[in-house]
Design a protein around this motif. Structure first.
Motif, PDB file in Angstrom:
ATOM      1  N   ARG A 182       1.618  23.605 -33.566  1.00 35.29           N
ATOM      2  CA  ARG A 182       1.507  22.207 -33.133  1.00 35.29           C
ATOM      3  C   ARG A 182       0.036  21.761 -33.101  1.00 35.29           C
ATOM      4  O   ARG A 182      -0.826  22.493 -32.642  1.00 35.29           O
ATOM      5  CB  ARG A 182       2.130  22.048 -31.740  1.00 35.29           C
ATOM      6  CG  ARG A 182       2.348  20.598 -31.330  1.00 35.29           C
ATOM      7  CD  ARG A 182       3.025  20.512 -29.969  1.00 35.29           C
ATOM      8  NE  ARG A 182       4.407  20.976 -29.960  1.00 35.29           N
ATOM      9  CZ  ARG A 182       5.451  20.295 -30.439  1.00 35.29           C
ATOM     10  NH1 ARG A 182       5.275  19.105 -30.966  1.00 35.29           N
ATOM     11  NH2 ARG A 182       6.674  20.793 -30.372  1.00 35.29           N
ATOM     12  N   GLU A 218       7.936  18.940 -39.177  1.00 39.56           N
ATOM     13  CA  GLU A 218       8.301  17.694 -38.490  1.00 39.56           C
ATOM     14  C   GLU A 218       8.322  17.891 -36.971  1.00 39.56           C
ATOM     15  O   GLU A 218       7.781  17.089 -36.221  1.00 39.56           O
ATOM     16  CB  GLU A 218       9.666  17.207 -39.006  1.00 39.56           C
ATOM     17  CG  GLU A 218      10.178  15.927 -38.373  1.00 39.56           C
ATOM     18  CD  GLU A 218       9.308  14.706 -38.667  1.00 39.56           C
ATOM     19  OE1 GLU A 218       8.502  14.748 -39.612  1.00 39.56           O
ATOM     20  OE2 GLU A 218       9.421  13.716 -37.916  1.00 39.56           O
ATOM     21  N   GLU A 219       8.933  18.989 -36.542  1.00 39.50           N
ATOM     22  CA  GLU A 219       8.998  19.271 -35.101  1.00 39.50           C
ATOM     23  C   GLU A 219       7.603  19.474 -34.512  1.00 39.50           C
ATOM     24  O   GLU A 219       7.318  19.059 -33.392  1.00 39.50           O
ATOM     25  CB  GLU A 219       9.837  20.530 -34.841  1.00 39.50           C
ATOM     26  CG  GLU A 219      11.336  20.315 -34.948  1.00 39.50           C
ATOM     27  CD  GLU A 219      11.873  19.456 -33.803  1.00 39.50           C
ATOM     28  OE1 GLU A 219      11.498  19.726 -32.652  1.00 39.50           O
ATOM     29  OE2 GLU A 219      12.645  18.516 -34.073  1.00 39.50           O
ATOM     30  N   LYS A 221       4.850  18.252 -35.671  1.00 37.38           N
ATOM     31  CA  LYS A 221       3.995  17.076 -35.907  1.00 37.38           C
ATOM     32  C   LYS A 221       2.645  17.462 -36.517  1.00 37.38           C
ATOM     33  O   LYS A 221       1.587  16.997 -36.062  1.00 37.38           O
ATOM     34  CB  LYS A 221       3.757  16.316 -34.595  1.00 37.38           C
ATOM     35  CG  LYS A 221       5.039  15.783 -33.965  1.00 37.38           C
ATOM     36  CD  LYS A 221       5.419  14.437 -34.563  1.00 37.38           C
ATOM     37  CE  LYS A 221       6.744  13.911 -34.020  1.00 37.38           C
ATOM     38  NZ  LYS A 221       7.943  14.458 -34.664  1.00 37.38           N
TER      39      LYS A 221
END
Ligand SMILES: [Zn+2]
Ligand SMILES: [Zn+2]
Length: 261
Positions: A182, A218-219, A221
């Motif tokens: 992340r 996607e999760e 970001k």
């Protein structure tokens, strides 16, 4: 707040499958001209043909020890011996389960005793998933992968530029990677299975499809997703499939391509 003028540079030498196409290589790339990730089949050719001096490498970083990712390690060590660079100046980072054994066997393969080569001792830095390594210029954090041998998914913080990016090595879809990567400007995620989502019940070799990689991106970001580890034929279909899932930019790097983040 600290100001950074520096940039982080990633140059790809290969993105192909386990057996590369002619002129290509399995996944290998170079960070800031001096940290090499995996050696592939042809490390010396890859470096020299693109103007990099193999003797300038400071670190080798292995994602895991499957053959397509370390095959040309003996070539690199032999090059150092022929050019007179002490192996103690090379630091090798990799999964703790296999690092010592593979480097030892590469040195044994060179039959060092017969030729009187002493001090064949690169500095080994074994990491288990979750462990970190930090030095003056960068910090590496790791998490586990889902693969038949121990692997490390790395998050690389360039202390000079302040930029962060991540690379998975080989892995099946593995949710712990989401939190780990992340905030990365870039995620390099394998998609060896092509433009699909892997079927968990039929994934003996434990790889990802582009849909799996895109779901992680996607999760988490991340800023941009780079896919690799397959033939040229699957590159564009993988990019298109990933774009259905991931809202950021998706690319399949070309050999020799450099990304600046
Ligand atoms: Zn592989
Ligand atoms: Zn592998």
């Amino acid at each position: 707040m600290m100001m950074h003028d520096e940039q982080t540079k990633i140059t790809f030498f290969g993105t192909s499958g386990a057996v590369p196409e002619v002129g290509g290589d399995s996944p290998t790339f170079l960070i800031n001209d001096k940290y090499l990730v995996d050696t592939g089949w042809s490390v010396i050719d890859n470096l020299r043909s693109r103007g990099h001096d193999p003797l300038q490498l400071e670190y080798l970083i292995f994602t895991h020890f499957h053959h397509d990712h370390y095959m040309s390690l003996p070539s690199l060590l032999f090059y150092y011996l022929m050019r007179g660079r002490p192996l103690e100046e090379l630091k090798i980072i990799g999964p703790a389960e296999d690092l010592h054994l593979i480097v030892r066997r590469a040195i044994d393969f060179l039959h060092a005793e017969r030729y009187g080569w002493a001090n064949l001792s690169p500095v080994l830095i074994p990491l288990t998933p979750g462990e970190a390594y930090e030095e003056e210029n960068f910090r590496l954090d790791t998490c586990s992968t889902a693969h038949p041998v121990q692997g490390l998914c790395y998050r690389f913080l360039d202390k000079k530029s302040g930029r962060m990016f991540s690379f998975t090595g080989d892995t099946a879809f593995h949710p712990p990677i989401i939190e780990h990567v992340r905030g990365s400007a870039l995620l390099i995620h394998e998609s060896a299975l092509g433009p699909i989502a892997a079927n968990p019940d039929k994934n003996d070799y434990m790889h990802s499809g582009a849909i799996d990689a895109a779901a992680i991106a996607e999760e988490a970001k991340v800023g941009k997703l780079l896919l690799l580890h397959g033939s040229a034929q699957i590159a564009e279909p993988c990019v298109q499939a990933a774009k259905q899932i991931f809202s950021g930019e998706v690319q399949w790097p070309k050999d020799g391509q450099t990304y600046i983040i």
